[in-house]
Write a protein that holds these residues in place. Structure first.
Motif, short mmCIF file in Angstrom:
data_model
loop_
_atom_site.label_atom_id
_atom_site.label_comp_id
_atom_site.label_asym_id
_atom_site.label_seq_id
_atom_site.Cartn_x
_atom_site.Cartn_y
_atom_site.Cartn_z
N THR A 1 0.84 -1.21 0.09
CA THR A 1 0.06 0.21 0.07
C THR A 1 0.96 1.32 0.04
O THR A 1 2.04 1.21 0.60
CB THR A 1 -0.99 -0.13 1.23
OG1 THR A 1 -1.69 -1.02 1.24
CG2 THR A 1 -1.79 1.30 1.38
N SER B 1 2.15 5.43 -2.26
CA SER B 1 2.39 5.68 -3.38
C SER B 1 3.41 4.87 -3.94
O SER B 1 3.46 4.71 -5.48
CB SER B 1 2.96 7.04 -3.47
OG SER B 1 3.90 7.27 -2.49
N THR B 2 4.26 4.17 -3.40
CA THR B 2 5.63 3.47 -4.14
C THR B 2 4.85 2.19 -4.70
O THR B 2 4.79 1.57 -5.83
CB THR B 2 6.80 3.28 -3.22
OG1 THR B 2 7.07 4.50 -2.37
CG2 THR B 2 8.11 2.92 -4.16
N GLY C 1 6.26 -0.81 0.04
CA GLY C 1 7.17 0.46 0.17
C GLY C 1 7.62 0.33 1.92
O GLY C 1 7.00 -0.34 2.63
N ASP D 1 8.17 3.64 5.30
CA ASP D 1 8.47 4.76 5.71
C ASP D 1 9.88 5.08 6.10
O ASP D 1 10.49 6.28 6.04
CB ASP D 1 7.25 5.45 6.78
CG ASP D 1 6.06 5.08 6.34
OD1 ASP D 1 5.60 5.76 5.38
OD2 ASP D 1 5.11 4.44 7.06
N LYS E 1 6.74 1.18 8.97
CA LYS E 1 5.67 1.15 7.96
C LYS E 1 4.28 1.75 8.82
O LYS E 1 4.01 1.67 9.91
CB LYS E 1 5.43 -0.10 7.21
CG LYS E 1 6.66 -0.75 6.53
CD LYS E 1 6.41 -2.00 5.65
CE LYS E 1 5.06 -2.28 5.21
NZ LYS E 1 4.69 -1.05 4.17
N GLY E 2 3.29 2.14 7.78
CA GLY E 2 1.89 2.39 8.47
C GLY E 2 1.61 3.76 8.21
O GLY E 2 0.58 4.13 8.73
N GLY F 1 0.39 4.80 5.85
CA GLY F 1 -0.89 4.88 4.84
C GLY F 1 -2.03 4.10 5.68
O GLY F 1 -2.87 3.91 5.29
N ALA G 1 -2.18 1.14 6.86
CA ALA G 1 -2.27 -0.26 6.38
C ALA G 1 -1.55 -1.12 7.12
O ALA G 1 -1.34 -2.56 6.65
CB ALA G 1 -2.24 -0.42 4.85
N GLU H 1 -0.58 -5.23 6.05
CA GLU H 1 0.62 -5.30 5.54
C GLU H 1 1.45 -6.35 6.15
O GLU H 1 2.25 -7.22 5.60
CB GLU H 1 1.46 -4.07 5.40
CG GLU H 1 1.08 -3.11 4.56
CD GLU H 1 1.30 -1.58 4.63
OE1 GLU H 1 2.09 -1.30 6.02
OE2 GLU H 1 1.26 -0.79 3.82
N LYS I 1 14.02 7.06 2.15
CA LYS I 1 13.61 6.29 3.29
C LYS I 1 14.78 5.58 3.92
O LYS I 1 14.46 5.10 5.01
CB LYS I 1 12.83 5.07 2.63
CG LYS I 1 11.47 5.88 1.61
CD LYS I 1 10.60 6.52 2.52
CE LYS I 1 9.56 7.18 1.77
NZ LYS I 1 8.51 6.03 1.16
C1 5RP Z 1 1.53 2.11 4.34
C2 5RP Z 1 2.78 1.82 4.26
C3 5RP Z 1 3.52 2.49 3.06
O1 5RP Z 1 4.35 1.37 2.64
C4 5RP Z 1 4.59 3.46 3.41
O2 5RP Z 1 3.70 4.36 4.04
C5 5RP Z 1 5.34 4.17 2.51
O3 5RP Z 1 4.51 5.05 1.42
P1 5RP Z 1 4.78 5.61 0.35
O4 5RP Z 1 5.30 4.57 -0.58
O5 5RP Z 1 3.48 6.55 -0.20
O6 5RP Z 1 6.01 6.67 0.86
O7 5RP Z 1 3.40 1.43 5.08
O8 5RP Z 1 0.84 1.74 5.23
#
Ligand code: 5RP
Length: 222
Positions: A32, A34-35, A86, A88, A98-99, A101, A103, A107, A125
């Motif tokens: 989940t 943008s990546t 992806g 954070d 992570k998280g 987003g 999810a 995940e 990152k």
């Molecule tokens: C969502 C996540 C994403 O993998 C994390 O937030 C990275 O997101 P992005 O690719 O948009 O930077 O853990 O819960």
């Protein structure tokens, strides 16, 4: 290259990485954010070469379906060769926060099933020490204040992510100012607080492969 282009490059790199291993029965675990979205968009070109996907969020499931990719419930699936997602933050041991987003729980579940976790990230990152990014913790709504008080005892500053309800119907606390010297220990400790569903430390189940997008190209670490 801007950050969007870095994300697109690493999404395509992940597709190139898994492509030789795919067959008509393959089901792919999809993360989940943008990546991960860039990965989904690149994966669409191969949609006739594999069976389908399991998604870690409703948003990713919808994006996969919009591309005509079949989405399976995890309970319908025996095993997954790959999970692509992806992060954070990610450190040299491929432990992650992570998280961002919201999810994180799904995940963690899909990642647990997958044989190989491929983290797709742009160079921003990569960190030496996890914790500048506030640690997301998914909580059962009625336990939110109690869990927040327990997190303060661990030295963190939890902030309720207002207006966000996870796909599981829960709330998120973002914990600032944690010093994360021992990610595995902290992951276990927070998960023992009653009312916590899970937290965004992925240390017990770190990534197996990191595809890191830099202006010089995508680097592979494992
Ligand atoms: C969502 C996540 C994403 O993998 C994390 O937030 C990275 O997101 P992005 O690719 O948009 O930077 O853990 O819960």
């Amino acid at each position: 290259m801007n950050q969007d282009q870095l994300k697109q490059a690493v999404g395509q790199a992940a597709v190139d990485y898994i492509r030789p291993h795919l067959d008509k029965d393959s089901i792919i675990g999809v993360g989940t954010g943008s990546t991960a979205n860039c990965f989904i968009d690149a994966l669409a070109a191969l949609k006739h070469d594999f069976d389908g996907a399991v998604a870690s969020s409703e948003a990713s499931a919808q994006r996969l379906r919009d591309h005509g990719i079949e989405v399976y419930d995890l309970n319908q699936v025996g095993n997954l060769e790959f999970y692509i997602d992806g992060a954070d933050e990610i450190n040299a041991r491929l432990e992650m926060i992570k998280g961002g987003g919201a999810a994180l729980t799904r995940e963690k579940i899909v990642a647990a099933v997958a044989k190989t976790f491929i983290c797709v990230a742009d160079a921003s990152k990569e960190v030496d020490l996890l914790g500048d990014f506030p640690l997301p913790v998914e909580v059962i709504p009625m336990a939110r204040s109690y869990v927040a008080r327990e997190l303060v005892k661990l030295g963190g500053d939890p902030v309720y992510r207002e207006g966000v309800v996870t796909d599981n119907g829960n709330h998120i606390l973002d914990v600032f100012n944690l010093r994360i010297d021992s990610p595995m220990e902290l992951e276990n400790r927070i998960n023992q607080i009653v009312g916590v569903v899970t937290n965004g430390l992925f240390a017990q189940r770190a990534a197996d492969v990191l595809l890191l997008s830099t202006p010089q190209g995508v680097q592979q670490r494992q």
